[in-house]
Scaffold this active site. Sequence first.
Site, PDB file in Angstrom:
ATOM      1  N   GLU A   1     -10.727  32.381 101.024  1.00 45.81           N
ATOM      2  CA  GLU A   1     -10.495  31.062 100.438  1.00 45.81           C
ATOM      3  C   GLU A   1     -11.201  30.888  99.089  1.00 45.81           C
ATOM      4  O   GLU A   1     -11.428  29.774  98.628  1.00 45.81           O
ATOM      5  CB  GLU A   1     -10.957  29.978 101.417  1.00 45.81           C
ATOM      6  CG  GLU A   1     -10.212  30.000 102.739  1.00 45.81           C
ATOM      7  CD  GLU A   1     -10.738  28.969 103.720  1.00 45.81           C
ATOM      8  OE1 GLU A   1     -10.418  27.784 103.552  1.00 45.81           O
ATOM      9  OE2 GLU A   1     -11.469  29.358 104.647  1.00 45.81           O
TER      10      GLU A   1
ATOM     11  N   SER B   1      -8.000  27.556 106.337  1.00 42.24           N
ATOM     12  CA  SER B   1      -6.838  27.372 105.462  1.00 42.24           C
ATOM     13  C   SER B   1      -5.565  28.006 106.005  1.00 42.24           C
ATOM     14  O   SER B   1      -4.682  28.409 105.246  1.00 42.24           O
ATOM     15  CB  SER B   1      -7.126  27.914 104.051  1.00 42.24           C
ATOM     16  OG  SER B   1      -8.029  27.079 103.377  1.00 42.24           O
TER      17      SER B   1
ATOM     18  N   TYR C   1      -1.675  24.126  99.731  1.00 38.58           N
ATOM     19  CA  TYR C   1      -2.176  24.296  98.368  1.00 38.58           C
ATOM     20  C   TYR C   1      -1.087  24.430  97.304  1.00 38.58           C
ATOM     21  O   TYR C   1      -1.387  24.787  96.175  1.00 38.58           O
ATOM     22  CB  TYR C   1      -3.131  25.502  98.313  1.00 38.58           C
ATOM     23  CG  TYR C   1      -4.297  25.329  99.246  1.00 38.58           C
ATOM     24  CD1 TYR C   1      -5.234  24.327  99.037  1.00 38.58           C
ATOM     25  CD2 TYR C   1      -4.457  26.140 100.366  1.00 38.58           C
ATOM     26  CE1 TYR C   1      -6.298  24.137  99.904  1.00 38.58           C
ATOM     27  CE2 TYR C   1      -5.526  25.968 101.238  1.00 38.58           C
ATOM     28  CZ  TYR C   1      -6.431  24.965 100.994  1.00 38.58           C
ATOM     29  OH  TYR C   1      -7.480  24.784 101.850  1.00 38.58           O
TER      30      TYR C   1
ATOM     31  N   ARG D   1     -14.102  17.460 108.834  1.00 36.40           N
ATOM     32  CA  ARG D   1     -12.721  17.005 108.994  1.00 36.40           C
ATOM     33  C   ARG D   1     -12.226  17.526 110.329  1.00 36.40           C
ATOM     34  O   ARG D   1     -12.351  18.723 110.618  1.00 36.40           O
ATOM     35  CB  ARG D   1     -11.851  17.544 107.857  1.00 36.40           C
ATOM     36  CG  ARG D   1     -10.524  16.819 107.692  1.00 36.40           C
ATOM     37  CD  ARG D   1      -9.592  17.550 106.753  1.00 36.40           C
ATOM     38  NE  ARG D   1      -9.107  18.778 107.375  1.00 36.40           N
ATOM     39  CZ  ARG D   1      -9.165  19.978 106.793  1.00 36.40           C
ATOM     40  NH1 ARG D   1      -9.689  20.127 105.599  1.00 36.40           N
ATOM     41  NH2 ARG D   1      -8.714  21.039 107.431  1.00 36.40           N
TER      42      ARG D   1
ATOM     43  N   ASP E   1      -9.092  18.152 112.773  1.00 35.78           N
ATOM     44  CA  ASP E   1      -7.637  18.319 112.716  1.00 35.78           C
ATOM     45  C   ASP E   1      -7.020  18.109 114.094  1.00 35.78           C
ATOM     46  O   ASP E   1      -7.545  18.601 115.106  1.00 35.78           O
ATOM     47  CB  ASP E   1      -7.285  19.712 112.200  1.00 35.78           C
ATOM     48  CG  ASP E   1      -7.731  19.924 110.758  1.00 35.78           C
ATOM     49  OD1 ASP E   1      -7.992  18.916 110.071  1.00 35.78           O
ATOM     50  OD2 ASP E   1      -7.817  21.090 110.323  1.00 35.78           O
TER      51      ASP E   1
ATOM     52  N   GLU F   1      -9.235  21.834 115.585  1.00 36.45           N
ATOM     53  CA  GLU F   1     -10.451  22.453 115.077  1.00 36.45           C
ATOM     54  C   GLU F   1     -11.241  21.443 114.258  1.00 36.45           C
ATOM     55  O   GLU F   1     -10.754  20.354 113.941  1.00 36.45           O
ATOM     56  CB  GLU F   1     -10.139  23.684 114.224  1.00 36.45           C
ATOM     57  CG  GLU F   1      -9.302  23.404 112.990  1.00 36.45           C
ATOM     58  CD  GLU F   1      -9.018  24.665 112.197  1.00 36.45           C
ATOM     59  OE1 GLU F   1      -9.930  25.120 111.481  1.00 36.45           O
ATOM     60  OE2 GLU F   1      -7.898  25.192 112.292  1.00 36.45           O
TER      61      GLU F   1
ATOM     62  N   ASN G   1     -13.377  21.267 110.655  1.00 37.61           N
ATOM     63  CA  ASN G   1     -13.668  21.919 109.375  1.00 37.61           C
ATOM     64  C   ASN G   1     -14.935  21.279 108.805  1.00 37.61           C
ATOM     65  O   ASN G   1     -14.938  20.091 108.497  1.00 37.61           O
ATOM     66  CB  ASN G   1     -12.478  21.722 108.430  1.00 37.61           C
ATOM     67  CG  ASN G   1     -12.621  22.470 107.123  1.00 37.61           C
ATOM     68  OD1 ASN G   1     -13.656  22.418 106.489  1.00 37.61           O
ATOM     69  ND2 ASN G   1     -11.562  23.139 106.720  1.00 37.61           N
TER      70      ASN G   1
ATOM     71  N   GLY H   1     -11.977  20.782 101.833  1.00 42.66           N
ATOM     72  CA  GLY H   1     -11.638  21.025 100.434  1.00 42.66           C
ATOM     73  C   GLY H   1     -11.830  19.788  99.573  1.00 42.66           C
ATOM     74  O   GLY H   1     -11.692  18.656 100.035  1.00 42.66           O
TER      75      GLY H   1
END
Length: 317
Positions: free
Chosen positions: A24, A153, A227, A266, A268, A280, A282, A286
């Site tokens: 990443e 990602s 992205y 974060r 998900d 999961e 994070n 980002g």
Amino acid sequence: MESNQKKLNKESKIAVLCGGFSAEREVSLRSGKNVHKALLELGYKNAQMVDVQRNIAQVLIEGNFEYAFNVLHGRYGEDGCIQGLLEIIGIKYTGCDVKSSAVCMDKETTKNILATCDIPLISSVCETDEDSLQQTVSGLNYPLMVKPVKEGSSIGMSRVENFEELKEAFELAKKSDNKILIEEYYQGKSATIGILQEKTQDGIKTFATPILGFETKTQWYDFEAKYTEGLTKFILPADFDEKLTKEMQNIAIRAFNACECKGLARVDFLVYNNTPYVLEINTNPGMTDLSDLPAQAKHMGIDYNSLVELILKTSEF
């Protein structure tokens, strides 16, 4: 090197840690550029971008950095490695500590912890050996998602319909990690919730952002969709009713606390048949122009620069 005793101020020397050598890297560089710009605009004139390489300890010590704003994504930056190094050399840093970073980077460990907290999880198994694969997945129903256990990602992830596809996906995922998570695939709604913390007179306040939902032009929310501009439509706030919204925000905070996260994260979700399954956590979301957390913060009245300062102050927790 003794632990930093100075209080954070506009003169503090801050290393914006980005780049590195995970899969990443490019995303992290984009995050780092944005964060560095914001810090300068906020008046932190001694903030510097630092592209993390193997000599990072030497760079930080010789640079007399007092704080680290960590926007490394993936291995070595999000798994507890850089956090441990920063603690050894006495530099305060943003976000989660060694333990919670390591826990949340490992999808299997995260799910094992959340399973003890009455948090909805999709049925899954983990495997390292292709020879045992068919027996391992015998209790799961196709289609399946195949994921490297320690990767972010959506790198190395695949959706498969049968065992032949599973074998190919397993080999692809093995390029990113030795252990592979295999999870049942539900055709539901993808969503994510940011968790932030701030220091108040009453202690540390933990709060959830609005729920961000996704509509993608790809089959699922993969790396390309995340992205590439134009491939994902953000739905903010997501179109869930008030009851489900509050339930998901509560689950996100419970998951954050169960894994002993700090500062920000974060969470998900995949919502299927009105059940919000946690996928999961994070721990280093980002901070690019297309990233989820800045969009969620903006929706609740926190602009990008204010979000950066809020995160920076987590280094003092």
